[in-house]
Design a protein around this motif. Sequence first.
Motif: not given
Length: 234
Positions: A12-18
């Motif tokens: 999630y630090a590098i990719v949007d969780r949504h």
Amino acid sequence: FSGTPCQVAGLYAIVDRHHEGLLTCDLLCYGVPSPGVFADYVAYVESEFKTRLVDIDFREKEYGWEKPRRVALLANGEEHEIVGGHDAYFAWFSSDITLRPVCYNCRYRTTRRVGDITLGDFWGIGTVVPFAHDTRYGVSLILLNSEKGKQMKKRMVELVYMEERTIDEALMRNRLALAGHQPKPYGRERFFAAYNSYGIKRMAKRYGFEKTAKNLARILIPSKVINFLSRHRA
């Protein structure tokens, strides 16, 4: 994406969780053992069996999930049950002595899960409400933590048998992974000091699974304490 809760948080630090195409699954985690110790262990098993280790199953369930076996698959096609000194790695893992330092202060061990779905073993199933099915080979605990996770339930129900249970029942025998604190074992520094001095082969033979309760204590407990207890027992 599936992994430990901290790995999901790292994603999630590098990719949007949504992100529309992303579904995450975290695991009930009691801690991750030292990668260095595991690498040493693989080399030790290979040296003992004189061939390359292809796969290893620490919880093979031929006799059920309450009595797991450790089984090694070798490059020559042979399969060996891991016992005695070879079983030292699992003994150390079970005592929490070889976990990575950060795992003793894990901020993801909580009922507020980071993944869309959480998977784990449902230890204690039937403790509160009877469970009328065979649990010999295990029952999975599935937590649906987000709208994405809840949407997956509609697809999963066609593939697996599911029953809804309360979080309180799940906590009864899974509290440490769901909402607990894993204290650092007393003597961990002493253990690794000995490990770095002796190496895994000597440690496995002297402080392996068969001798864990007695001999591992000699490393974890200061010698003065052992001498004191021995004198008073006599």
